[in-house]
Design an enzyme around this catalytic site. Structure first.
Site, PDB file in Angstrom:
ATOM      1  N   GLU A  41     -12.808  60.039 -27.966  1.00 49.18           N
ATOM      2  CA  GLU A  41     -13.170  59.735 -29.425  1.00 49.18           C
ATOM      3  C   GLU A  41     -12.592  61.063 -30.111  1.00 49.18           C
ATOM      4  O   GLU A  41     -13.196  62.014 -30.202  1.00 49.18           O
ATOM      5  CB  GLU A  41     -14.644  59.373 -29.533  1.00 49.18           C
ATOM      6  CG  GLU A  41     -15.094  59.195 -31.007  1.00 49.18           C
ATOM      7  CD  GLU A  41     -16.593  59.099 -31.072  1.00 49.18           C
ATOM      8  OE1 GLU A  41     -17.047  58.968 -30.281  1.00 49.18           O
ATOM      9  OE2 GLU A  41     -17.122  59.722 -32.226  1.00 49.18           O
ATOM     10  N   ARG A  45     -12.430  65.119 -38.387  1.00 48.88           N
ATOM     11  CA  ARG A  45     -13.240  66.301 -38.826  1.00 48.88           C
ATOM     12  C   ARG A  45     -12.177  67.307 -38.990  1.00 48.88           C
ATOM     13  O   ARG A  45     -12.346  68.402 -39.284  1.00 48.88           O
ATOM     14  CB  ARG A  45     -14.347  66.641 -37.722  1.00 48.88           C
ATOM     15  CG  ARG A  45     -15.571  65.870 -37.555  1.00 48.88           C
ATOM     16  CD  ARG A  45     -16.521  66.386 -36.777  1.00 48.88           C
ATOM     17  NE  ARG A  45     -17.646  65.484 -36.721  1.00 48.88           N
ATOM     18  CZ  ARG A  45     -18.869  65.825 -35.991  1.00 48.88           C
ATOM     19  NH1 ARG A  45     -19.027  66.889 -35.846  1.00 48.88           N
ATOM     20  NH2 ARG A  45     -19.435  64.962 -35.989  1.00 48.88           N
ATOM     21  N   THR A  68     -16.010  59.921 -36.553  1.00 44.37           N
ATOM     22  CA  THR A  68     -16.475  60.383 -37.991  1.00 44.37           C
ATOM     23  C   THR A  68     -15.627  59.765 -38.940  1.00 44.37           C
ATOM     24  O   THR A  68     -15.399  60.035 -39.702  1.00 44.37           O
ATOM     25  CB  THR A  68     -16.230  61.849 -37.875  1.00 44.37           C
ATOM     26  OG1 THR A  68     -16.646  62.881 -36.748  1.00 44.37           O
ATOM     27  CG2 THR A  68     -16.812  62.477 -38.998  1.00 44.37           C
ATOM     28  N   LYS A 128     -24.454  53.769 -32.168  1.00 46.89           N
ATOM     29  CA  LYS A 128     -24.623  55.247 -31.527  1.00 46.89           C
ATOM     30  C   LYS A 128     -25.874  55.632 -32.258  1.00 46.89           C
ATOM     31  O   LYS A 128     -26.367  55.602 -33.458  1.00 46.89           O
ATOM     32  CB  LYS A 128     -23.535  55.815 -32.417  1.00 46.89           C
ATOM     33  CG  LYS A 128     -23.440  57.413 -32.158  1.00 46.89           C
ATOM     34  CD  LYS A 128     -21.952  57.724 -32.930  1.00 46.89           C
ATOM     35  CE  LYS A 128     -22.067  59.317 -33.494  1.00 46.89           C
ATOM     36  NZ  LYS A 128     -21.060  59.928 -33.162  1.00 46.89           N
TER      37      LYS A 128
END
Ligand code: 3PG
Length: 212
Positions: A41, A45, A68, A128
């Protein structure tokens, strides 16, 4: 038939990566594959995220997701770059609806019953649980899962070799996510042998817990 993302969940560990230099994408993928975990993943960021997703998606030997993902624009960018799944730290109805429209697996972050309820309204059953440890860890996860027996949660945030087995033993936890085997510093210092070693160790630990 299982989607590639569902196939990846069988390994029960999703490496969460913040990678700063696109030239480290291939050696990182090689290290993860060598460690037995062909999945990453890549989080939005860093500036390099899009290029890294594109590079990994072209390989075809590793499942690549975008993490993210905070906005529809980022979800579009991820999809265009070839991401196989989308992960968000929180719950955005807009992002989830976009992903459902595009038929790309989406796993938004939740940490309260209200979040779970909203996800349920949109038909999601895989979420999640973030930030897992800071939100109270396994104790909180057990409590918020209890009314939602149809939900599966992927705890992320503060998971490592010391606590992954405890989470994986919960019947509503198909997999965990974490960055400890792919820490930014390990990648920046090109310590790919360490990535492989930590990945193998993590998988060996996960294998000691029977499947959820
Ligand atoms: C994430 O975005 O999923 C988390 O930041 C990963 O958490 P960790 O770095 O504590 O594993």
């Amino acid at each position: 038939m299982r989607t590639p993302f569902e196939e990846a969940l069988k390994n029960r560990i999703i490496p969460v990566v913040a990678i700063h230099a696109a030239e480290n994408a291939d050696p990182l993928a090689d290290a993860l594959i060598k460690g037995g975990l062909p999945c990453a993943e890549i989080t939005f960021r860093t500036q390099a995220a899009e290029a890294v997703i594109r590079t990994l998606a072209k390989r075809g030997d590793i499942l690549v997701g975008a993490g993210t993902v905070l906005t529809i624009d980022q979800a579009k960018t991820a999809l265009d770059a070839g991401a196989n799944f989308i992960v968000s730290p929180g719950f955005s109805e807009k992002v989830v609806e976009f992903c459902l429209d595009q038929a790309i697996p989406v796993t938004p972050g939740v940490c309260t019953p209200t979040d779970i309820q909203r996800a349920l309204d949109l038909g999601l059953t895989l979420l999640k649980f973030f930030p897992a440890e800071a939100t109270g860890g396994l104790k909180t996860l057990k409590a918020i899962c209890a009314p939602y027996t149809m939900m599966n949660l992927i705890p992320t945030g503060g998971i490592n070799a010391n606590n992954l087995c405890d989470y994986l033993a919960h019947p509503q936890v198909p997999a965990i996510g974490g960055s400890w085997m792919v820490k930014s510093a390990l990648i920046a210092e090109r310590r790919f042998d360490d990535v492989t070693r930590l990945t193998r160790e993590a998988l060996a630990l996960a294998a000691t817990v029977s499947a959820a």
